[in-house]
Enzyme design. Structure first.
Site, short mmCIF file in Angstrom:
data_model
loop_
_atom_site.label_atom_id
_atom_site.label_comp_id
_atom_site.label_asym_id
_atom_site.label_seq_id
_atom_site.Cartn_x
_atom_site.Cartn_y
_atom_site.Cartn_z
N GLU A 48 10.66 -31.53 -33.84
CA GLU A 48 10.50 -30.75 -35.10
C GLU A 48 9.73 -31.55 -35.83
O GLU A 48 8.80 -32.95 -35.79
CB GLU A 48 11.85 -30.71 -36.43
CG GLU A 48 11.75 -30.30 -37.29
CD GLU A 48 13.15 -30.40 -38.11
OE1 GLU A 48 13.49 -31.33 -38.55
OE2 GLU A 48 13.38 -29.52 -38.89
N LYS A 127 13.65 -21.99 -37.41
CA LYS A 127 14.76 -21.77 -38.16
C LYS A 127 15.68 -21.21 -38.76
O LYS A 127 15.36 -20.85 -39.94
CB LYS A 127 14.68 -23.95 -38.98
CG LYS A 127 15.92 -24.56 -38.58
CD LYS A 127 14.88 -26.32 -39.56
CE LYS A 127 16.09 -26.89 -40.30
NZ LYS A 127 15.36 -28.68 -40.47
N CYS A 169 17.19 -28.57 -35.72
CA CYS A 169 17.88 -29.43 -36.53
C CYS A 169 19.15 -29.40 -37.12
O CYS A 169 19.93 -29.16 -36.40
CB CYS A 169 16.67 -30.25 -37.68
SG CYS A 169 16.66 -32.30 -38.08
N1 LIG Z 1 15.20 -31.50 -40.36
C1 LIG Z 1 16.23 -31.49 -40.60
O1 LIG Z 1 16.73 -30.15 -41.00
C2 LIG Z 1 16.93 -32.57 -41.16
C3 LIG Z 1 18.62 -32.71 -41.10
C4 LIG Z 1 19.15 -33.26 -41.25
O2 LIG Z 1 18.62 -34.88 -42.45
C5 LIG Z 1 20.93 -33.47 -41.68
O3 LIG Z 1 21.33 -34.28 -42.52
O4 LIG Z 1 21.38 -32.70 -40.99
#
Ligand SMILES: NC(=O)CCC(=O)C(=O)O
Length: 298
Positions: A48, A127, A169
């Protein structure tokens, strides 16, 4: 629908260390992707925000414009670098993500681009679930202060291998998205990500294994390397999980490339041994992959 993987494929997760200089980051990315390709990887994944620091204050200044597609090199140097690199490496390149500015709406997105070995753009995933959390005295993050969310499940057909899903993510926390992708025949879920040092130790691997065991397919999660001088400390630990939830490979926190082979026989063996696909009770609960699902499937 079967989660067919037509032949085994070597996957590389490039856990990149990037700094603030985008041009330098792109050159460094090229070196590491070519290294993965020299090792025989045919699907190569980046993290990411692979060519910028990760953080709300950085999204606008690093944002690139992707529409109309293809953008010019001025509008999106990353688009062209990734497309050329896919050709050079003769691999499918899941290009992590970059901040995107849609100039028609003036909205920012966290966007992943996937290219074929001929340099063709195969998929764009914005996203879907923005990273908004608040754990007092530990971590507060609010992507939605700057970013808007995407609105579809992204499924890409890689003709030699089969279908895969791309998400980013925080998207991994939502089992519905993974389930929809799996029930549309994907053999793997790819998540460029950047968990942090608060949630990462507890949840990163657990979520990878959970999505794998739920769906009996492969899961790959690719993080940036940890930089203790940056404002956001990425967890690292890029990993690949097999359909039985076994971790096949896992990085530490520094820059590295990890590899794993995904094999269709493992998916079939898992599904045969634990036949949950044939045992679901859609008379008791709904099939989330059936109704009103927004999918981008090439
Ligand atoms: N960049 C993100 O989306 C981080 C996601 C994350 O750390 C989580 O705990 O979920």
């Amino acid at each position: 629908m079967s989660n067919q993987l037509k032949k085994p494929v070597k996957v590389a997760l490039v856990q990149l260390a990037s700094g603030t200089d985008k041009a330098k980051n792109l050159l460094h990315t090229r070196d590491r992707v070519l290294e993965a390709s020299a090792e025989g990887a045919k699907i190569i994944v980046l993290p990411e925000c692979f060519n910028s620091p990760y953080g709300c204050s950085f999204f606008p200044s690093y944002a690139e414009t992707l529409l109309p597609s293809p953008p010019t090199t001025e509008q999106s140097p990353s688009f062209h670098a990734l497309s050329n690199l896919a050709v050079e490496s003769k691999a499918y390149l899941i290009g992590g993500s970059i901040p995107e500015l849609d100039t028609t709406t003036n909205k920012y997105y966290n966007t992943s681009l996937t290219f074929s070995p001929t340099g063709e753009l195969l998929a764009t995933h914005r996203k879907v679930h923005l990273f908004d959390i608040d754990i007092p005295e530990k971590i507060t993050f609010k992507e939605s202060e700057v970013l808007s969310s995407g609105n579809k499940v992204t499924i890409v057909d890689l003709p030699e291998y089969g279908k895969v899903a791309i998400a980013i993510c925080y998207d991994i926390r939502f089992p519905e998205l993974a389930m929809v992708a799996a029930r549309h025949g994907c053999f793997a879920l790819f998540y460029p990500g950047a968990f942090n040092t608060v949630t990462g130790p507890l949840h990163w691997k657990l979520l990878g294994q959970a999505r794998a065991v739920d769906n009996q397919i492969y899961v790959a999660m690719c993080s940036p390397a940890r930089d203790m001088c940056a404002g956001y400390h990425a967890w690292g630990h890029s990993l690949v999980v097999d359909p039985m939830a076994k971790v096949l490979t896992e990085a530490e926190e520094s820059e590295t490339i990890v590899y794993a082979v995904m094999d269709g026989e493992k998916i079939e063996e898992t599904k045969k041994g634990i036949p949950i696909s044939a045992q679901r009770r859609f008379d008791v609960y709904p099939d989330v992959s059936k109704e009103g699902v927004s999918i981008d499937k090439l």
